[in-house]
Design a protein around this motif. Structure first.
Motif, PDB file in Angstrom:
ATOM      1  N   SER A   1     -14.444  13.725  61.934  1.00 17.78           N
ATOM      2  CA  SER A   1     -14.234  14.104  62.860  1.00 17.78           C
ATOM      3  C   SER A   1     -14.935  14.251  63.664  1.00 17.78           C
ATOM      4  CB  SER A   1     -13.650  15.290  62.747  1.00 17.78           C
ATOM      5  OG  SER A   1     -13.342  15.740  64.597  1.00 17.78           O
ATOM      6  N   PHE A   2     -15.803  13.261  64.354  1.00 23.27           N
ATOM      7  CA  PHE A   2     -16.818  13.690  65.239  1.00 23.27           C
ATOM      8  C   PHE A   2     -16.724  13.404  67.273  1.00 23.27           C
ATOM      9  CE2 PHE A   2     -18.245  10.610  62.527  1.00 23.27           C
ATOM     10  CZ  PHE A   2     -19.425  11.935  61.817  1.00 23.27           C
ATOM     11  N   SER A   3     -15.979  13.810  67.063  1.00 21.21           N
ATOM     12  CA  SER A   3     -15.447  14.045  69.048  1.00 21.21           C
ATOM     13  C   SER A   3     -15.473  15.773  69.339  1.00 21.21           C
ATOM     14  CB  SER A   3     -13.473  13.685  69.163  1.00 21.21           C
ATOM     15  OG  SER A   3     -12.911  15.032  68.358  1.00 21.21           O
ATOM     16  N   GLY A   4     -15.411  16.287  68.670  1.00 15.53           N
ATOM     17  CA  GLY A   4     -15.975  17.995  68.276  1.00 15.53           C
ATOM     18  C   GLY A   4     -17.403  17.878  68.883  1.00 15.53           C
ATOM     19  N   LEU A   5     -18.223  17.756  68.182  1.00 16.85           N
ATOM     20  CA  LEU A   5     -19.742  17.161  68.634  1.00 16.85           C
ATOM     21  C   LEU A   5     -20.207  16.779  69.901  1.00 16.85           C
ATOM     22  CD1 LEU A   5     -21.396  15.649  65.381  1.00 16.85           C
ATOM     23  CD2 LEU A   5     -21.207  17.471  66.852  1.00 16.85           C
ATOM     24  N   LYS A   6     -19.126  15.957  70.768  1.00 17.61           N
ATOM     25  CA  LYS A   6     -19.289  15.040  71.917  1.00 17.61           C
ATOM     26  C   LYS A   6     -19.290  16.586  72.889  1.00 17.61           C
ATOM     27  CE  LYS A   6     -15.801  13.152  72.714  1.00 17.61           C
ATOM     28  NZ  LYS A   6     -14.173  11.460  72.389  1.00 17.61           N
ATOM     29  N   THR A   7     -18.085  16.780  72.698  1.00 22.48           N
ATOM     30  CA  THR A   7     -17.520  18.154  73.894  1.00 22.48           C
ATOM     31  C   THR A   7     -19.103  19.059  73.603  1.00 22.48           C
ATOM     32  OG1 THR A   7     -15.085  17.632  72.870  1.00 22.48           O
ATOM     33  CG2 THR A   7     -15.612  19.473  74.036  1.00 22.48           C
ATOM     34  N   HIS A   8     -19.481  19.430  72.478  1.00 23.13           N
ATOM     35  CA  HIS A   8     -20.394  20.473  72.162  1.00 23.13           C
ATOM     36  C   HIS A   8     -21.411  19.361  72.706  1.00 23.13           C
ATOM     37  CE1 HIS A   8     -21.728  24.137  70.408  1.00 23.13           C
ATOM     38  NE2 HIS A   8     -22.865  23.261  70.007  1.00 23.13           N
ATOM     39  N   THR A   9     -21.842  18.589  72.772  1.00 21.92           N
ATOM     40  CA  THR A   9     -23.082  17.743  73.920  1.00 21.92           C
ATOM     41  C   THR A   9     -22.698  17.851  75.189  1.00 21.92           C
ATOM     42  OG1 THR A   9     -22.805  16.306  72.326  1.00 21.92           O
ATOM     43  CG2 THR A   9     -24.264  15.646  73.982  1.00 21.92           C
ATOM     44  N   LEU A  10     -21.552  17.868  75.807  1.00 25.72           N
ATOM     45  CA  LEU A  10     -21.004  17.857  77.013  1.00 25.72           C
ATOM     46  C   LEU A  10     -20.889  19.595  77.636  1.00 25.72           C
ATOM     47  CD1 LEU A  10     -20.006  16.692  79.524  1.00 25.72           C
ATOM     48  CD2 LEU A  10     -17.702  17.774  78.065  1.00 25.72           C
ATOM     49  N   THR A  11     -21.086  20.376  76.516  1.00 25.67           N
ATOM     50  CA  THR A  11     -21.096  21.578  76.948  1.00 25.67           C
ATOM     51  C   THR A  11     -21.994  21.815  77.399  1.00 25.67           C
ATOM     52  OG1 THR A  11     -19.034  21.723  75.476  1.00 25.67           O
ATOM     53  CG2 THR A  11     -20.503  24.423  76.501  1.00 25.67           C
ATOM     54  N   THR A  12     -23.000  21.407  76.170  1.00 31.42           N
ATOM     55  CA  THR A  12     -24.635  22.113  76.011  1.00 31.42           C
ATOM     56  C   THR A  12     -25.867  21.339  77.324  1.00 31.42           C
ATOM     57  OG1 THR A  12     -24.778  21.866  73.529  1.00 31.42           O
ATOM     58  CG2 THR A  12     -26.995  21.731  75.068  1.00 31.42           C
ATOM     59  N   VAL A  13     -25.088  20.175  77.416  1.00 37.90           N
ATOM     60  CA  VAL A  13     -25.818  19.173  79.235  1.00 37.90           C
ATOM     61  C   VAL A  13     -25.390  20.468  79.670  1.00 37.90           C
ATOM     62  CG1 VAL A  13     -24.830  17.652  80.585  1.00 37.90           C
ATOM     63  CG2 VAL A  13     -25.474  16.977  77.938  1.00 37.90           C
ATOM     64  N   ARG A  14     -24.007  20.915  80.258  1.00 40.67           N
ATOM     65  CA  ARG A  14     -23.988  20.991  81.732  1.00 40.67           C
ATOM     66  C   ARG A  14     -24.563  22.484  81.805  1.00 40.67           C
ATOM     67  NH1 ARG A  14     -17.608  19.921  81.537  1.00 40.67           N
ATOM     68  NH2 ARG A  14     -17.061  18.105  82.444  1.00 40.67           N
ATOM     69  N   GLN A  15     -25.007  23.229  80.205  1.00 46.45           N
ATOM     70  CA  GLN A  15     -25.828  25.074  80.441  1.00 46.45           C
ATOM     71  C   GLN A  15     -27.039  24.085  81.355  1.00 46.45           C
ATOM     72  OE1 GLN A  15     -26.374  26.495  76.681  1.00 46.45           O
ATOM     73  NE2 GLN A  15     -23.881  27.198  76.396  1.00 46.45           N
ATOM     74  N   CYS A  16     -27.220  23.455  80.386  1.00 43.01           N
ATOM     75  CA  CYS A  16     -28.762  22.723  80.967  1.00 43.01           C
ATOM     76  C   CYS A  16     -29.242  22.604  82.570  1.00 43.01           C
ATOM     77  CB  CYS A  16     -29.014  21.679  80.493  1.00 43.01           C
ATOM     78  SG  CYS A  16     -29.678  21.798  78.319  1.00 43.01           S
ATOM     79  N   VAL A  17     -27.796  21.215  82.969  1.00 44.26           N
ATOM     80  CA  VAL A  17     -27.788  21.441  84.060  1.00 44.26           C
ATOM     81  C   VAL A  17     -27.650  23.178  84.913  1.00 44.26           C
ATOM     82  CG1 VAL A  17     -26.397  19.880  86.265  1.00 44.26           C
ATOM     83  CG2 VAL A  17     -27.369  19.251  84.176  1.00 44.26           C
ATOM     84  N   ALA A  18     -27.001  23.709  84.468  1.00 48.72           N
ATOM     85  CA  ALA A  18     -26.666  24.571  85.612  1.00 48.72           C
ATOM     86  C   ALA A  18     -28.081  25.935  85.452  1.00 48.72           C
ATOM     87  CB  ALA A  18     -25.757  25.609  84.843  1.00 48.72           C
TER      88      ALA A  18
END
Ligand code: KG4
Ligand code: ZN
Length: 344
Positions: free
Chosen positions: A210-227
């Motif tokens: 299953s790889f879709s959770g990793l994509k969500t993890h990436t999104l959360t990390t990107v948002r963290q960095c942006v913030a």
């Protein structure tokens, strides 16, 4: 027997001429990346139209490179699925018309069987039986392979395919399509200690992925960095690195488990993601010392190409398989529906 192979299932026109005695005589590939890049993914209608433009000139080029002409073709193999139905139809129609005109047989080939058999074109081909890790843009599967057409599905992705996960992660990092190679390149300058992504499904028994959770993890990390500071180039590299390591480690763990379950010592990897350097190196480095022989295709035969279709077609044509009048292309086509040729 000389078999012309035609691959048009997605965004690459691949043509090859394979000789059952002398091996691959010539092959050519045209990538539509530039056509689709501005849309961030494959546009099916544009793909079909581009295949129409490119297939015949590429056939001429391959024949010229092999110093052959059309009368030297003994059979035509083409990708009949799975893939984009319009794109498949271009290759299938052309292949079948050409075969009819030349008075030779044609045969529709399964795209993933083509990928699966591509490592057989290497200098040291694997011997059956083996476990195959098929990782492409549309599929992630672990398969037990006992022989041509003798496939048992051991596990597969329950959501995104590995390549799809790479492509979606690339989008989140504003990298161009197709994302896999860009994520891999960026990961090289990433800090592997900064972010540690989960290894999905490794604690679950069994061989599904299953790889879709990793994509969500990436999104959360990107948002963290942006913030925090805005997404810097180093952030992107660190995220790419964490993502790639999570995918690779997960695949290594699942491959080891599949080999153990099946009592086999040979692993064959194929499909676009098998071009990933870290995946190739990790599988060899981690499984090699455990007595596992790891086989993969040459880099240019990992992603879509005509050679794998010519080769898979040649094996089945040599066993007497031919298109019937009812031949059709299939957008979806589980590989487990294939069977061994009656005369092997
Ligand atoms: O097998 P393929 O050429 O087409 C399909 O049948 O889907 O696989 C294409 C996939 C894409 O998702 C692409 O991003 C991925 O393979 N890919 C890679 C690499 N090269 C291609 N993924 C990770 N690392 C790479 N080096
Ligand atoms: Zn493919």
């Amino acid at each position: 027997m000389r078999v012309l192979g035609i691959e048009t299932s997605c965004d690459e026109t691949g043509i090859a001429l394979y000789d059952t005695q002398h091996g691959l005589l010539a092959d050519a590939l045209y990538s539509q990346v530039a056509v689709h890049a501005e849309y961030g993914g494959v546009v099916p209608e544009l793909a079909s139209r581009d295949h129409i433009r490119k297939t015949l000139p590429l056939i001429d080029k391959v024949l010229a490179d092999a110093q052959c002409n059309k009368s030297d073709i003994d059979a035509v193999a083409y990708t009949a699925g799975p893939g984009l139905v319009g794109a498949l139809m271009v290759g299938a129609t052309l292949a079948r018309s050409l075969a009819k005109g030349l008075g030779v047989p044609s045969l529709g080939v399964h795209h993933m069987e083509g990928h699966l058999l591509a490592p057989m074109l290497a200098d040291d081909p694997p011997a059956y039986p083996f476990v195959a890790l098929l990782v492409s843009g549309g599929h992630s599967q672990l398969v037990r392979v006992n022989g041509l057409g003798m496939y048992t599905l051991l596990g597969e992705s329950l959501d995104d395919a590995a390549g799809e996960a790479f492509d979606k992660t690339a989008k989140l990092l504003n990298l161009p399509y197709p994302g896999g190679p860009h994520v891999a390149k960026l990961a090289e300058s990433g800090d592997p200690e900064r972010f540690i992504f989960p290894r999905p499904m490794v604690k679950h028994p069994g061989l599904d992925l299953s790889f879709s959770g990793l994509k969500t993890h990436t999104l959360t990390t990107v948002r963290q960095c942006v913030a925090e500071t805005g997404l810097t180039e180093q952030d992107k590299a660190d995220i790419a690195c964490a993502f790639e390591r999570a995918v690779v480690d997960t695949l290594v763990i699942k491959c080891r488990r599949a080999l153990k379950q099946e009592g086999l010592k040979t692993l064959v990897m194929a499909g676009g993601v098998s071009a990933n350097k870290r995946l190739r190196e990790s599988l060899a480095a981690k499984l090699g010392p455990e007595g596992i022989a790891v086989h993969y295709p040459s880099l240019r035969l990992c992603t879509d190409n005509g050679a794998m279709i010519a080769y898979a077609g040649a094996l089945r044509l040599a066993a007497g398989e031919r298109d019937g009048a009812d031949a059709e292309v299939r957008a979806r086509w589980p590989m487990t529906e294939l069977s061994a040729p009656e005369v092997a």
